[in-house]
Design an enzyme around this catalytic site. Structure first.
Site, mmCIF file in Angstrom:
data_model
loop_
_atom_site.group_PDB
_atom_site.id
_atom_site.type_symbol
_atom_site.label_atom_id
_atom_site.label_comp_id
_atom_site.label_asym_id
_atom_site.label_seq_id
_atom_site.Cartn_x
_atom_site.Cartn_y
_atom_site.Cartn_z
ATOM 1 N N LYS A 1 0.856 -1.185 0.000
ATOM 2 C CA LYS A 1 0.000 0.000 0.000
ATOM 3 C C LYS A 1 0.898 1.243 0.000
ATOM 4 O O LYS A 1 1.989 1.237 0.591
ATOM 5 C CB LYS A 1 -0.864 -0.019 1.259
ATOM 6 N N SER B 1 -9.500 -0.878 7.496
ATOM 7 C CA SER B 1 -8.972 -0.676 6.146
ATOM 8 C C SER B 1 -8.228 -1.860 5.548
ATOM 9 O O SER B 1 -7.895 -1.840 4.364
ATOM 10 C CB SER B 1 -8.059 0.557 6.115
ATOM 11 N N SER C 1 -9.576 1.364 3.217
ATOM 12 C CA SER C 1 -8.762 2.144 2.314
ATOM 13 C C SER C 1 -7.683 1.360 1.585
ATOM 14 O O SER C 1 -7.134 1.847 0.603
ATOM 15 C CB SER C 1 -8.091 3.274 3.100
#
Lengths: 485, 488
Positions: free
Chosen positions: A79, A178, A154
């Site tokens: 990420k 997330s 996310s």
């Protein structure tokens, strides 16, 4: 060879170790897959093709020399929240466009030391604020199970990448769900470790008292292996646990006999999609049939998790994001005065959701409001934590749905922030309590969209959580499903 | 109308730890010639993802200071974020302490005009320094982060001070204590201590508080006393003319000598303090606190009284010596060495506060690293006591040793400063002087006693100052008596 990208990490490792394939083969297969599907999925912000191939060759060389590092040659996605030395890191925000960190996040360093091949940086909601990856400062990511739907967020880019076969596994971060929520929406195993189990050093902060890195993978064993590599004390993070990391893989036994499973009544309420509830109930039956005992528990302050989270997380974020001022790195918009420069830089660099949360947090911390909002929220947070403490006196793990719904359509919830916030309704309280929780596939809805089962354990008891998840996984086949991409 | 001032003081003191408050970067102990932005890292530059970790030694030095100020050391310490935007603050917040500081509720006894006054200390807490801004002529501003994140101690009094003299006495004593503890070097020019004063006035006798004005950038004792004095006068005059004091923050213009408004109450910052989530509450183990307490040295006030009682030196000298830990240490080492040689502690004190201080002041050097070691000083005093050299020759020797670091004996030999203590030689010299000055001799023998001193001077001159004065007197006395008896 064509489906190398579909392997689990463990399967890939055994083939690498047997000499059947090389890391270069594997990495090339993944890069080819990325080439083939990325235009539709949009999981990555940056693919590090050249660098990945170099790392793969180096991994092959190390393996030939007898190196047995646990992730040697395994292609993994990160990420964009994680600082990567020499590689642009934006955290999904325009304000950090062009920022190249001079250091690796501790968990990235640990992955590299373990021999992982870093494929690229994945898309995310800007500064990890969102549940659909639509708040990315660059572009939305699509769910590989249905390209008209969101992958969750996310860490949506990491989840979509693994689900689409664009990485064997990935790292995400979980502040209020997330990792778990996108894992649920993309049919993966996603782990939020105990707060402090993994170092946050180099992880671009959203809410410091909640952020935790966590793996996204296709199986429980893969997720356990990744956590094994990244977990552990870091002297650079004062909030990281000094306790030794247990052997997670050794704990994977398909045995839940005598285990007490808590079923919180607060997690089976209206608003939960019926096929989600049914899948979770079925999963509980599977575990019961394997010898586990189901115990109804209550987490009476669950209903306050959402307001508490949306006071504490934005409050911390309002300070954490103050460093993005155009002074030292990232975007700068000149102004006639220093105040104008700040306002223009931040106004142009931050997206609407980030601005909304900075304003919420600034308000909650303001003189005259602090006691009523921030302080009160912290007090209720303590009550939420006590709920879990009490429940864990009766049970070993707590199980419920990860997300009340399966993947929703792109644009479906963007108009109403509150509706978006409700996507994390079941993942906020574990984060507030600082306890570990994971999501694993436990079914699909009428459209074939994955459903996630959430298993939570007391702090530092990841072993117990993995054990139950592994037992369930071994008894079912949901984890073998792949999206029709 | 007559007014009384009510003053509270906030002092920011740099802490000279090896590394910064929350990272491993070096602390600049001297602004010297360190190139800008070299003592920096991701943490003190606030790069995304960097995290603070508390410097253990800074906590210990904070504890020591708290103990020296008679504070309670709080076992639960919480760091807090103080938020505001400014280019010298890379994170957009300063990590400080708010609700639960390191130390609280202490005091310091100061002496003003022979009276002791107790100034209560509200709190002492740890925080980090800001970066340094350089304003260029073309309007641009450059930032040097070398100082950013260096540890600071903020020490806050209750509003117990009432005059500029008291403020000065408090600040001076606090500086002495900080230097004693090794918190920093106390060098005001290098910003080791920075002051902020809260000043209000009220009609004499009133117990109500007036409106308080905060004065910032008081960076020397001179600025501090002048700024406070100016503000007391300004507020008194304002009230006398029917005006009202506004609650505001003022700056101090040292060259022009006046305070000027910086920020009004309406524009006061809302710092939005909240507990720093990156640093768990710091629990101070009682064993750790005890270990730090054991490190606490004797403090200046206590040392001063011990120097007078133990060595019988004058209170004034004791105060001068105790004001600097290194000086007091020097004194005690020297006195101990001088004991066997029967040298009086007061003589040691006299030579230190007299000649040695003069030399140090002229050279603008501290006692630390002084080439005149305690051994040298004692050797020198012994030479004087034995009569090997005169007091005036000793001063000359001391200034030589101060420059060269040679042993006093070596200097005496090199410069030929040894006194003439040879009795025969002195006898000859005296006889020569008497023979050469028959008129004065006659005057003396006729009873003009005042010529005595003149003869002493002549003998000293004839010996080029090397004659031992005591011996000279004795021999001169005897010789004159002999002449008197031989005459009659």
């Amino acid at each position: 060879m064509d489906t190398l990208y579909d392997l689990t990490v463990h399967a890939a490792l055994s083939r690498l170790n047997a000499g059947e394939i090389s890391s270069l083969d594997l990495t090339q297969a993944l890069l080819a897959r990325i080439q083939a599907v990325e235009n539709n999925v949009c999981a990555y912000l940056r693919v590090l093709e050249e660098d990945a191939l170099k790392q793969a060759r180096y991994a092959d060389q190390r393996r030939a020399e007898g190196d047995l590092s646990p992730l040697l040659g395994i292609p993994i996605a990160l990420k964009d929240t994680f600082s990567t030395k020499g590689v642009e890191t934006t955290c999904g925000s325009q304000i950090l466009r062009g920022y190249i960190p001079p250091f690796d996040a501790t968990v990235v360093r640990r992955l590299k030391d373990a021999g992982a091949v870093i494929l690229g940086k994945t898309n995310q909601d800007e500064f990890a604020m969102g549940s659909s990856t639509e708040n990315s400062g660059f572009f939305p990511t699509h769910n590989p199970w249905d390209l008209t739907r969101v992958p969750g967020g996310s860490s949506g880019g990491s989840a979509a990448a693994v689900a689409a076969g664009e990485a064997l596994a990935a790292l995400g971060t979980d502040t209020g769900g997330s990792v778990r929520q996108p894992a649920s929406l993309c049919g993966l195993v996603g782990v939020r470790p105990t707060y402090g189990r993994c170092s946050r050093y180099g992880l671009i902060a959203f809410a410091s008292s909640l952020d935790q890195p966590g793996p996204l993978a296709r199986t429980v064993a893969d997720a356990a292996l990744l956590l094994q590599v990244i977990a552990g004390h870091d002297p650079r993070d004062g909030t990281s646990w000094p306790d030794a990391v247990p052997d997670y893989l050794a704990a994977l036994r398909a045995d839940v006999r005598g285990l007490r499973i808590g079923v919180p009544k607060e997690y089976f309420v209206t608003g939960v999609q019926p096929d989600v509830e049914k899948a979770v109930r079925d999963a509980l039956n599977v575990l019961q049939n394997m010898g586990a005992e189901l115990v109804e528990v209550t987490l009476p302050h669950s209903e306050y998790a959402l307001p508490v989270y949306y006071l504490i997380a934005p409050a911390e974020a309002s300070a954490n994001l103050a460093r993005f001022d155009g002074m030292r790195y990232g975007l700068r918009k000149e102004g006639a005065t220093i105040e104008e420069m700040y306002a223009r830089t931040r106004g142009a660099g931050f997206g609407p959701e980030v601005i909304r949360r900075i304003m919420l947090g600034t308000y909650a911390l303001s003189a005259g409001y602090y006691d009523a909002y921030y302080l009160k929220a912290q007090q209720v947070r303590t009550l939420i934590k006590s709920d879990f403490d009490r429940a864990f006196e009766q049970v070993d793990v707590i199980i419920g749905p990860t997300s009340p719904v399966t993947a929703f359509r792109l644009g479906e919830r963007t108009a109403n922030p509150l509706e978006m916030y409700l996507a994390d309704i079941f993942t906020l309280s574990q984060a507030l309590a600082g306890i570990p929780a994971l999501s694993l596939p436990c079914g699909c809805d009428a459209q074939g969209l994955p459903i996630g089962l959430q298993i939570a354990a007391p702090a530092l008891h990841e072993v117990r959580m993995f054990q139950v998840a592994y037992a369930y996984e071994q008894a079912t086949t949901w984890h073998t499903r792949r999206p029709p991409l | 109308m007559e007014y009384d001032a009510v003053i509270g003081l906030e002092v920011h003191a740099q802490i000279h730890t090896h590394t910064k408050m929350f990272c491993a970067c070096h602390v600049m102990k001297d602004t010297g010639d360190i190139p800008p932005n070299t003592y920096v890292c991701p943490v003190c530059l606030a790069l995304p993802g960097a995290l603070p970790v508390v410097n253990r030694r800074a906590v210990e030095i904070g504890m020591l200071t708290g103990m020296a100020l008679h504070c309670t050391i709080n076992t639960t310490n919480v760091f807090a974020r103080k938020s505001y935007f400014y280019p010298d603050l890379p994170k957009g917040y300063q990590i400080s302490q708010y609700d639960l500081p390191l130390a609280s509720d202490g005091y310091l006894d100061i002496e003003v005009d022979g009276e002791t006054r107790r100034i209560r200390i509200r709190r002492a807490h740890l925080e980090e320094d800001t970066a340094k801004l350089y304003h260029l002529d073309d309007g641009r501003v450059q930032v040097d982060f070398n100082r950013a994140g260096a540890p600071l101690l903020e020490i806050v009094t209750e509003p117990d001070l009432h005059t500029a003299e008291e403020v000065r006495a408090y600040a001076t004593l606090l500086r002495t204590i900080l230097v004693y503890l090794g918190v920093n070097t106390g060098d005001m020019e290098k910003g080791m201590m920075r002051f902020e004063a809260n000043v209000s006035v009220r009609p004499r006798g009133s117990t109500l508080f007036g409106t308080r004005v905060e004065i910032k950038n008081l960076n020397s004792f001179r600025s501090l006393t002048r700024g406070v004095e100016y503000e007391i006068q300004r507020q008194s005059a304002l009230l006398d003319s029917g005006g009202v004091v506004e609650q505001e923050t003022m700056g101090w213009n040292e060259s022009a000598g006046y305070t000027y408004p910086q920020r009004s109450k309406e524009h006061a910052h809302d710092y939005r303090y909240f507990p720093e989530p990156d640093i768990p509450p710091l629990q101070l183990d009682p064993a750790w606190i005890a270990a730090v307490r054991a490190e606490l040295p004797e403090l200046p006030t206590e040392r001063r009284s011990r120097l007078t009682t133990q060595y019988g030196i004058r209170a004034y000298d004791a105060e001068l010596l105790a004001a600097d830990r290194a000086l007091a240490d020097y004194f005690e080492v020297a006195v101990k060495m001088g004991q066997e040689l029967a040298l009086a502690p007061q003589d040691v004190a006299n030579w230190m506060t007299g000649e040695l201080f003069r030399l140090l002041n002229e050279a603008n050097r501290p006692i630390t690293g002084c080439r005149v070691t305690p051994e040298h000083l004692i050797a020198l005093l012994f030479l004087v006591q034995k009569g090997t050299i005169s007091a005036s020759a000793a001063k000359k020797v001391l200034s030589e040793v101060f420059v060269t670091g040679e042993a006093p004996n070596t200097v005496v030999k090199r410069l030929g400063l040894a006194q003439m203590s040879d009795t025969d030689a002195l006898h000859a010299l005296v006889a020569q002087v008497l023979d050469q000055n028959p008129i004065q001799l006659a005057q003396y023998l006729e009873g003009k006693e005042s010529v005595w001193g003149w003869f002493v001077g002549q003998v000293m001159r004839a010996s080029q100052g090397k004659a031992n004065p005591t011996q000279t007197r004795e021999i001169l006395q005897k010789s004159l008596e002999q002449r008197r008896s031989s005459q009659s």
